[in-house]
Write an enzyme that holds these catalytic residues in place. Structure first.
Site, mmCIF file in Angstrom:
data_model
loop_
_atom_site.group_PDB
_atom_site.id
_atom_site.type_symbol
_atom_site.label_atom_id
_atom_site.label_comp_id
_atom_site.label_asym_id
_atom_site.label_seq_id
_atom_site.Cartn_x
_atom_site.Cartn_y
_atom_site.Cartn_z
ATOM 1 N N LEU A 165 0.673 -0.903 -0.188
ATOM 2 C CA LEU A 165 -0.260 -0.309 0.282
ATOM 3 C C LEU A 165 0.983 1.574 0.127
ATOM 4 O O LEU A 165 0.246 2.765 0.049
ATOM 5 C CB LEU A 165 -0.981 0.261 1.097
ATOM 6 C CG LEU A 165 -1.799 -1.142 1.465
ATOM 7 C CD1 LEU A 165 -2.466 -1.138 2.941
ATOM 8 C CD2 LEU A 165 -3.008 -1.484 0.453
ATOM 9 N N GLY A 180 6.747 4.605 -2.481
ATOM 10 C CA GLY A 180 8.210 4.606 -2.722
ATOM 11 C C GLY A 180 8.506 3.856 -1.350
ATOM 12 O O GLY A 180 10.028 3.767 -1.157
ATOM 13 N N GLU A 203 5.239 12.733 9.873
ATOM 14 C CA GLU A 203 5.863 10.804 9.808
ATOM 15 C C GLU A 203 6.064 10.962 10.758
ATOM 16 O O GLU A 203 6.247 9.828 11.118
ATOM 17 C CB GLU A 203 5.865 10.718 8.658
ATOM 18 C CG GLU A 203 5.194 10.871 7.052
ATOM 19 C CD GLU A 203 4.580 9.630 6.509
ATOM 20 O OE1 GLU A 203 5.221 8.423 6.565
ATOM 21 O OE2 GLU A 203 3.384 9.992 6.012
ATOM 22 N N HIS A 214 11.917 7.619 4.585
ATOM 23 C CA HIS A 214 11.804 8.377 5.906
ATOM 24 C C HIS A 214 12.907 8.104 6.103
ATOM 25 O O HIS A 214 13.734 8.100 5.909
ATOM 26 C CB HIS A 214 11.115 7.801 7.129
ATOM 27 C CG HIS A 214 9.333 7.801 7.254
ATOM 28 N ND1 HIS A 214 8.943 5.994 7.401
ATOM 29 C CD2 HIS A 214 8.618 8.013 6.668
ATOM 30 C CE1 HIS A 214 7.764 6.205 6.779
ATOM 31 N NE2 HIS A 214 7.036 7.379 7.482
ATOM 32 N N CYS A 247 12.195 0.954 12.333
ATOM 33 C CA CYS A 247 10.272 1.239 12.391
ATOM 34 C C CYS A 247 9.711 0.164 13.769
ATOM 35 O O CYS A 247 8.766 1.546 13.428
ATOM 36 C CB CYS A 247 10.634 0.887 11.307
ATOM 37 S SG CYS A 247 10.503 1.917 9.511
#
Length: 417
Positions: A20, A23, A161, A229, A346
């Site tokens: 989904l 990038g 983010e 990120h 993450c």
């Protein structure tokens, strides 16, 4: 006493590979593959155990209710009737990546002496844009009292983010630091997810000293290569910045400003001619946890893919053999998360606070992890194929699994149907 605590997201029972996130090269590459939620969650628990074994404090954040029926209600549909793309977006387990939960500024950095947390709005990607209400509820529960200020997200259209685009450098965790907000502008075919305006708003909310706050542009080359990120190309801990040569749009200007603000900073830069951006991103070399050990040394907690990438592992071996600040490598297996585009960093949100001021239900030791693992073993699906995500039996199992975890942890305030 102020200490750094890593809050890891427990990987939820709906973990699947729907691809989904444009990038995020790993997520799109593995779209449609069969996922293994039980193995994924157990891998995450094993990583937390490894942190505890290193002498680190460990916390948890919980899987969100999936499918997100409230979000689907706002779109005037129900899960069984929704088109496949909305079903996938409503079922996503991406809240497991706690680095995107919020941006955190410890009390020593804030003029009001409080620890500030601003929930990320994650509005660039539809499947993540509906995470913030439950994240806000969790963090307000976990961080109660006057010592914390938990803020609602920055409003649209300014994409934020969270901690994945934020770094903090300081002589020690409990001392005032320099906070670094990394924003994007463009990146070829991929969106820049962190807006400078959002970063500036967070800094103002957190009452940071402008003289000790830096706004740094991520390089377009890094975004185009798949560094969606900043924490895919740079990580910081106490006085050490560990970054790829091509992480920032103007590295020299950033380093000069940083040295002028924190003279004791140590910058460990990996040259592009030794480790390419492509190898750095594929291995998640920088999406590692850079941590301070109880003896004062620093360790890099890396995914197994870093050891399996020759250029990366060779450079790391040379680094730890030298006299630099990073002297220990800890390799962990988080392959299920990696296949969806999230490495060790993450999965965790760093918070510097006094553990005594945190809701103890969100703090874990090995015994508590044992209990969580038992729930995972009993309730998490073994596998999810993409053609199964609309199966009512799977949805019932996912919802039952999360409820069982909340009941075991006695955090039933977060239950809703």
């Amino acid at each position: 006493m102020l200490t750094e605590i890593n809050f890891d997201g427990i990987i939820g029972p709906s973990h699947n590979y729907a691809g989904l996130s444009p990038g995020n090269l790993a997520a799109t590459k593995n779209r449609g593959l069969v996922s293994h939620p039980r193995a994924a969650a157990l891998q995450g628990i094993a990583k937390m155990r490894a942190n505890i074994a290193l002498g680190l404090r460990q916390g948890i954040l919980l899987p969100h209710a999936r499918p997100d029926h409230r979000w689907l209600d706002s779109l005037a549909t129900q899960f069984a009737e929704a088109p496949p793309h909305l079903q996938a977006q409503a079922l996503s387990a991406s809240a497991m990546w706690a680095a995107n939960a919020a941006t955190v500024s410890p009390a020593p950095d804030a003029s009001d002496g409080r620890c500030h947390l601003t929930i990320a709005n994650l509005l660039t990607m539809p499947h993540r844009s509906h995470e913030w209400p439950e994240t806000l509820a969790q963090l307000r529960l976990a961080f109660p009292g006057d010592g914390f200020a938990v803020h609602a997200p920055v409003p649209a259209p300014f994409g934020d983010e969270g901690a994945a685009n934020h770094m903090r450098l300081t002589p020690a965790h409990d001392r005032p630091g320099v906070e670094i907000f990394v924003y994007g502008v463009s990146g070829g075919p991929y969106p820049a997810r962190q807006h400078r305006e959002a970063s500036a708003a967070v800094a103002r909310r957190h009452r940071l000293n402008p003289a000790r706050t830096l706004f740094v542009q991520q390089s377009e080359a890094a975004i185009a290569a798949g560094a969606f990120h900043n924490d895919v190309v740079a990580v910081a801990n106490e006085r050490v910045l560990f970054a790829h040569e091509q992480a920032f749009a103007d590295s020299q200007a950033f380093y000069d400003a940083l040295r002028g603000t924190l003279p004791e900073v140590e910058i460990v830069e990996v040259p592009a001619d030794r480790v390419s951006l492509e190898d750095a991103i594929a291995s998640y070399l920088f999406n590692a946890q850079l941590v301070t050990l109880p003896d004062g040394g620093m360790a890099l907690i890396l995914p197994g893919e870093a050891r399996e990438t020759p250029s990366v592992w060779q450079w790391l071996q040379e680094m730890v053999a030298g006299n630099g600040p990073i002297r220990h490598l800890e390799v962990v297996d988080v392959r299920q998360s990696m296949a969806n585009g999230g490495g060790p960093a993450c999965l965790r949100l760093r918070v510097v606070a006094d553990p005594a001021t945190i809701d103890s239900r969100f703090l874990v030791d090995n015994a508590r992890l044992d209990a969580i693992a038992q729930v995972v073993e009993a309730h998490w699906p073994d596998a999810i194929a993409q053609d199964e995500i609309a199966d009512p039996a799977l949805i019932a199992r996912v919802e039952t699994a999360r409820r069982a975890l909340l009941e075991m942890l006695e955090i039933v305030e977060l239950t809703y149907s």
